[in-house]
Every structure is written in C-alpha cells, then in structure tokens.
Design a protein around this motif. Sequence first.
Motif, PDB file in Angstrom:
ATOM      1  N   TYR A 142      15.866  13.142   4.858  1.00 43.29           N
ATOM      2  CA  TYR A 142      14.627  12.685   5.487  1.00 43.29           C
ATOM      3  C   TYR A 142      13.876  11.713   4.573  1.00 43.29           C
ATOM      4  CZ  TYR A 142      15.205  16.378   8.982  1.00 43.29           C
ATOM      5  OH  TYR A 142      15.681  17.174   9.985  1.00 43.29           O
TER       6      TYR A 142
ATOM      7  N   SER B  32      15.605   8.365   4.510  1.00 41.27           N
ATOM      8  CA  SER B  32      15.396   7.615   5.747  1.00 41.27           C
ATOM      9  C   SER B  32      14.028   6.949   5.762  1.00 41.27           C
ATOM     10  CB  SER B  32      15.536   8.554   6.948  1.00 41.27           C
ATOM     11  OG  SER B  32      15.212   7.893   8.155  1.00 41.27           O
ATOM     12  N   ARG B  33      13.003   7.702   5.379  1.00 36.96           N
ATOM     13  CA  ARG B  33      11.656   7.135   5.351  1.00 36.96           C
ATOM     14  C   ARG B  33      11.535   6.050   4.288  1.00 36.96           C
ATOM     15  NH1 ARG B  33       8.882   6.917   9.303  1.00 36.96           N
ATOM     16  NH2 ARG B  33       6.834   7.535   8.539  1.00 36.96           N
TER      17      ARG B  33
ATOM     18  N   GLU C  67      12.862   2.850   5.724  1.00 38.05           N
ATOM     19  CA  GLU C  67      11.893   2.280   6.649  1.00 38.05           C
ATOM     20  C   GLU C  67      10.739   1.629   5.881  1.00 38.05           C
ATOM     21  OE1 GLU C  67      10.550   5.358   9.230  1.00 38.05           O
ATOM     22  OE2 GLU C  67      12.550   5.789  10.036  1.00 38.05           O
ATOM     23  N   LEU C  68      10.340   2.278   4.807  1.00 42.85           N
ATOM     24  CA  LEU C  68       9.217   1.786   4.012  1.00 42.85           C
ATOM     25  C   LEU C  68       9.537   0.458   3.350  1.00 42.85           C
ATOM     26  CD1 LEU C  68       6.401   2.296   2.856  1.00 42.85           C
ATOM     27  CD2 LEU C  68       7.470   3.678   1.069  1.00 42.85           C
TER      28      LEU C  68
ATOM     29  N   SER D 286       4.071   6.209   5.887  1.00 41.66           N
ATOM     30  CA  SER D 286       5.456   6.387   5.442  1.00 41.66           C
ATOM     31  C   SER D 286       5.520   6.915   4.011  1.00 41.66           C
ATOM     32  CB  SER D 286       6.223   5.056   5.542  1.00 41.66           C
ATOM     33  OG  SER D 286       6.335   4.636   6.885  1.00 41.66           O
TER      34      SER D 286
ATOM     35  N   ASP E  71       4.752  10.542   3.962  1.00 38.42           N
ATOM     36  CA  ASP E  71       5.912  11.318   4.406  1.00 38.42           C
ATOM     37  C   ASP E  71       6.919  11.489   3.276  1.00 38.42           C
ATOM     38  OD1 ASP E  71       4.890  11.646   6.933  1.00 38.42           O
ATOM     39  OD2 ASP E  71       6.085  10.044   7.844  1.00 38.42           O
ATOM     40  N   VAL E  72       7.186  10.402   2.550  1.00 37.64           N
ATOM     41  CA  VAL E  72       8.138  10.475   1.431  1.00 37.64           C
ATOM     42  C   VAL E  72       7.642  11.477   0.394  1.00 37.64           C
ATOM     43  CG1 VAL E  72       9.130   9.199  -0.510  1.00 37.64           C
ATOM     44  CG2 VAL E  72       9.055   8.148   1.764  1.00 37.64           C
TER      45      VAL E  72
END
Length: 261
Positions: free
Chosen positions: A10, A13-14, A17-18, A186, A189-190
């Motif tokens: 996870y 993935s973030r 995206e970041l 983001s 989230d990381v």
Amino acid sequence: MDRPDSIFTYARSRAHELTDGLDTVLASAMFLENCFERTARAIDTRTLRTAGIDASSAAKLLYAFTNIRRLVSPLARGHELAQHIRTALDADFDRAIDIIVVREHAFGLERALSRAHRLAGDIDNDLSRALDGDVGRVLGRALAMAIISEGANRIAREPYPLGSSFERACDSFRSLGQKLRENLHSVSDVIAYLELAHIDVSGVDMSQLALQEEEALSNVIWDADTVWPSGIAERVREQSQEIRPGVFRITSDPDELSGHN
C-alpha cells in the motif's frame, strides 16, 4: 523488523502516485515561476500605477510575482524526497534503520509540501486582492503602458506574448493549491502505512543514524543495549515509556509519558 507485505504494498502504491503527482506540480510551479518573473521584469510599480492600479495593490502584485521563487524551492525538495521514498520502497530492505530513514523522508516531505501549500495560498491571496478578479484587463493595461513607456524594447524580445502566458499562469495557479492538497493527503497515507510497521531496534547500534525529523522514531522499540547517536540519546529517553522491564517505546504523546516518569 516485522514487515507485513500488505503494509509496504500500500505504501509503495501511494508513493508511486505521489511522485507522479509531484512531477506535474513541480513542472506547473516552474512554468508559473517563469511567467510571473518575466511579467515582473516587463512591468514595474510606476507602470502599474499609471495603468490605474493603486500603490498597495501594485506592491502586492509585484510581491506575488517575485514570491513564486519561494514556492518552487520546497516543491523541488519535496520532489527529491518523494523520489527517495519511492526508490526505497521499491527496494527489498530488511533493516530497521532503513524504514526509519524512509519515515524521516516522509515527514520531511510532508513539511515541505505544507510550506509550499501555505505559500501558494499567500500568493493566490495577493494576486486576488491586487487584481480584483480581472486579470486580463488590468494586466493588458499595464503591459500597454509598459510598451508605450519603454518603447517595447524589453517586451519585444520575449519569445511569446506575456499577456497570454500570464493569463495561462493565473489559470494554472488556481489549480495548484488543489493539487498540493491532494499530494498532502497522499503523504499522510504513506506516513500512516509506514507507522504500522513494527520496528524493534533492541540491541542495535543506531549511532550512525542522522535524523532531522525525529517523528520518524515514533513507536520504535528499544532497550538498554540500543546505542543511539549522542545528539538525540537524551531526547529518546525523555520521549520513551517502559513497556516491560528494560524495554522501551518511543512516543510523542505527552499523556502517555505522564505516568512513566
């Protein structure tokens, strides 16, 4: 260090995206920097006042033009840190110190983007107050006066029309704040995923650890045999609670520490 694959999947993935998002944001900011600075070189306070802009608004406008440089710097730093995070999470590492360093990068990235977001808001406010929502008309008048007063010498050398590029820049700037907010989500989230990793450095020599973001040590487990860098050893002890005899957990929550002094 316990490393559940799902946590890092996870986070990875973030992180991807970041970095993709920050590629776009940094490119936009550099475009804005170019447009604003070119416009600032073409006009000055006297020109703006002659075009009907009061002294206070003129000062705010020119300040916003030049202030864009301060926005690019934290964005560039954030972009660099995001790349480090992505590279580290793509690698196969098992040492506790590695995940602590990745955490530090994430907190540093959050700090850099928060600063950029505040600066973007300040610049946007200055532009809005100075131009009163009618960018095209006011800029057009200011540029017209600049052409008349300067004989078009400086403006004629520009490779594309300043007026159109500045209007594009102002349109782009409105979306920059939203993109930065998305990037900050983001990053959060990381950080949240990375904080789920159980890190135990009991008996580990951490003396070579160089930290600027000590939040990266939150919830790390250690014991009397753990060797901390001399510069942070005392703070680590002060910010730790004993969870079992001779074993400690680092916390930044004062309420958790109050009963363990």
